[in-house]
Design a protein around this motif. Structure first.
Motif, short mmCIF file in Angstrom:
data_model
loop_
_atom_site.label_atom_id
_atom_site.label_comp_id
_atom_site.label_asym_id
_atom_site.label_seq_id
_atom_site.Cartn_x
_atom_site.Cartn_y
_atom_site.Cartn_z
N GLY A 190 7.35 -1.51 -5.58
CA GLY A 190 6.41 -1.32 -4.49
C GLY A 190 5.42 -2.47 -4.36
N GLY A 191 4.66 -2.41 -3.30
CA GLY A 191 3.58 -3.36 -3.10
C GLY A 191 2.35 -2.93 -3.88
N MET A 192 1.19 -3.40 -3.44
CA MET A 192 -0.04 -3.11 -4.16
C MET A 192 -0.36 -1.61 -4.08
SD MET A 192 -2.16 -6.53 -3.02
CE MET A 192 -1.51 -6.56 -1.34
N PRO A 193 -0.58 -0.96 -5.24
CA PRO A 193 -0.67 0.50 -5.27
C PRO A 193 -1.88 1.08 -4.54
CG PRO A 193 -1.23 -0.43 -7.42
CD PRO A 193 -0.69 -1.56 -6.58
N GLU A 194 -2.93 0.27 -4.32
CA GLU A 194 -4.12 0.79 -3.64
C GLU A 194 -3.93 0.91 -2.13
OE1 GLU A 194 -4.83 -3.72 -3.99
OE2 GLU A 194 -3.88 -2.10 -5.15
N LEU A 195 -2.86 0.34 -1.58
CA LEU A 195 -2.64 0.38 -0.14
C LEU A 195 -2.08 1.74 0.27
CD1 LEU A 195 -1.15 -3.16 0.55
CD2 LEU A 195 -3.54 -2.44 0.44
N LEU A 196 -2.55 2.24 1.41
CA LEU A 196 -2.19 3.57 1.85
C LEU A 196 -0.69 3.69 2.12
CD1 LEU A 196 -4.06 6.00 2.17
CD2 LEU A 196 -4.07 5.60 4.63
N HIS A 197 -0.09 2.66 2.72
CA HIS A 197 1.34 2.76 3.01
C HIS A 197 2.17 2.71 1.72
CE1 HIS A 197 1.14 -1.75 3.07
NE2 HIS A 197 2.33 -1.63 2.53
N GLU A 215 18.58 11.36 -11.97
CA GLU A 215 18.33 11.41 -13.42
C GLU A 215 17.10 10.58 -13.80
OE1 GLU A 215 21.80 10.12 -15.44
OE2 GLU A 215 23.12 11.60 -14.48
N SER A 216 16.94 9.45 -13.12
CA SER A 216 15.82 8.55 -13.40
C SER A 216 15.36 7.93 -12.09
CB SER A 216 16.23 7.46 -14.40
OG SER A 216 15.19 6.52 -14.57
N ALA A 217 14.07 8.00 -11.83
CA ALA A 217 13.51 7.40 -10.62
C ALA A 217 12.11 6.92 -10.95
CB ALA A 217 13.47 8.42 -9.48
N VAL A 218 11.89 5.63 -10.86
CA VAL A 218 10.61 5.06 -11.25
C VAL A 218 10.11 4.10 -10.18
CG1 VAL A 218 11.74 3.19 -12.54
CG2 VAL A 218 9.37 3.80 -13.07
N SER A 219 8.81 4.13 -9.91
CA SER A 219 8.16 3.15 -9.04
C SER A 219 7.31 2.22 -9.90
CB SER A 219 7.26 3.83 -8.00
OG SER A 219 8.02 4.45 -6.98
N VAL A 220 7.49 0.94 -9.72
CA VAL A 220 6.64 -0.07 -10.34
C VAL A 220 6.05 -0.91 -9.22
CG1 VAL A 220 7.87 -0.13 -12.53
CG2 VAL A 220 8.65 -1.58 -10.66
N PHE A 221 4.96 -1.62 -9.51
CA PHE A 221 4.22 -2.25 -8.42
C PHE A 221 4.05 -3.74 -8.64
CE2 PHE A 221 3.03 2.18 -8.78
CZ PHE A 221 3.35 2.63 -7.51
#
Length: 341
Positions: A190-197, A215-221
């Motif tokens: 993902g993009g910057m985590p503080e952004l609303l979108h 089974e596995s789903a992860v978001s990194v920024f």
């Protein structure tokens, strides 16, 4: 959308307009304490004495502004902003308006730019991008009475108009597509985590992954840059429980991720599927071409420009929901290796 004037400063300070003029021009006739108070009020209202004549005349700047709180190099490679700006220009040029852009480091810097632009009469309104939760810019824009349109949302912007596109359906479409192909371990850069979108996409990603039984789903920024995309991808692909598919929040990070996979000897799409926001010529020029989410960004920009020009004209402008992105499958997505299903 009345601009602050010398009369506004005088009323707030409880002095005459002549005293304000003396104070702002460094002339004798007011005490140091009064001068300091007047200067502080002028700054608070966004009034700049260097353009006093223009302020009194109420002349239009025939220009609008946009600040970008992103790394400066983003503008050189981020096709989203180039297409957004082309949409602005299609509407602004027809009305004789110019566009001023400034890259800044923090939201506080953005606010300082807004105050300076409005006080110096450099712009008649602004585009606001990268909306955040409890965004500190919004109350300042309201207090300044600076005409503005927020690009993104939905969020709490009060009377300030928003032009936005719902990202949740697009994320849902991509995850369901990957699930149908047989993927059970996916990641999202993902993009910057503080952004609303970004937050909207993250919530939608987590919800649909739970629904389809990943089974596995992860978001990194990361930060939307190629370098950031490379570093984040390398960590994902060299760690435990390597994903078989990665969704990127922009095309620049996706292309960088593709390069990292190829460097590591991980085949795309044989071993790893890749999907990018937003579709662009860059997505089609790499090998294999990237599956991507497409929306009409130039028209998105044109909508925002029409909203801002109407706001400047004094019209009562509401929020506008633009069309959602949809998936364009290409050569970067395929079923995962048989042993990983």
């Amino acid at each position: 959308m009345k601009r602050p004037t010398i009369a506004d400063i005088a009323q707030r300070a409880g002095v005459s307009k002549g005293a304000v003029s003396y104070a702002l021009n460094g002339r004798r006739g007011v005490s140091d304490a009064t001068r300091q108070r007047i200067v502080a009020i002028a700054r608070e209202l966004g009034f700049n004495p260097s353009n006093a004549a223009r302020a009194l005349s109420g002349a239009s700047a025939c220009a609008v502004g946009m600040t970008l709180c992103r790394p400066a190099e983003i503008l050189a490679v981020e096709t989203f902003f180039m297409r957004l700006i082309s949409g602005f220009e299609a509407e602004l040029a027809a009305r004789g308006f110019a566009l001023t852009i400034q890259v800044v480091s923090t939201p506080a810097d953005e606010i300082a730019v807004y105050r300076r632009w409005w006080g110096e009469r450099r712009v008649d309104g602004v585009f606001v991008t990268d909306l955040r939760g409890d965004d500190v810019r919004i109350p300042v824009l309201r207090d300044l009475r600076l005409p503005a349109v927020v690009i993104g949302g939905p969020g709490d912007t009060g009377p300030i108009s928003q032009v936005w596109s719902d990202d949740a359906p697009a994320i849902t479409e991509v995850v369901r597509y990957l699930s149908t192909l047989g993927h059970r371990r996916i990641a999202r850069v993902g993009g910057m985590p503080e952004l609303l979108h970004t937050q909207t996409r993250t919530r939608a990603f987590e919800e649909v992954c739970a629904t389809v039984g990943m089974e596995s789903a992860v978001s990194v920024f990361s930060d939307y840059t190629g370098e950031g995309g490379s570093v984040t991808t390398r960590r994902l692909l060299t760690g435990d429980d390597r994903p078989t598919a990665i969704i990127y929040d922009n095309d620049v990070m996706a292309v960088a991720g593709l390069a990292v996979a190829q460097e590591l000897g991980i085949g795309v799409p044989a071993d790893l599927s890749i999907v990018a926001w937003d579709d662009s010529p860059l997505s089609s020029l790499v090998h294999p071409p990237l599956s991507a989410l497409r929306r009409d960004i130039a028209e998105y920009g044109a909508h925002a420009a029409r909203q801002l020009l109407a706001t400047i004209a004094g019209d009562n402008v509401g929020h506008l929901r633009a069309g959602a992105a949809h998936l364009i499958p290409r050569g970067s997505t395929a079923p995962p290796p048989a042993g990983s299903r």
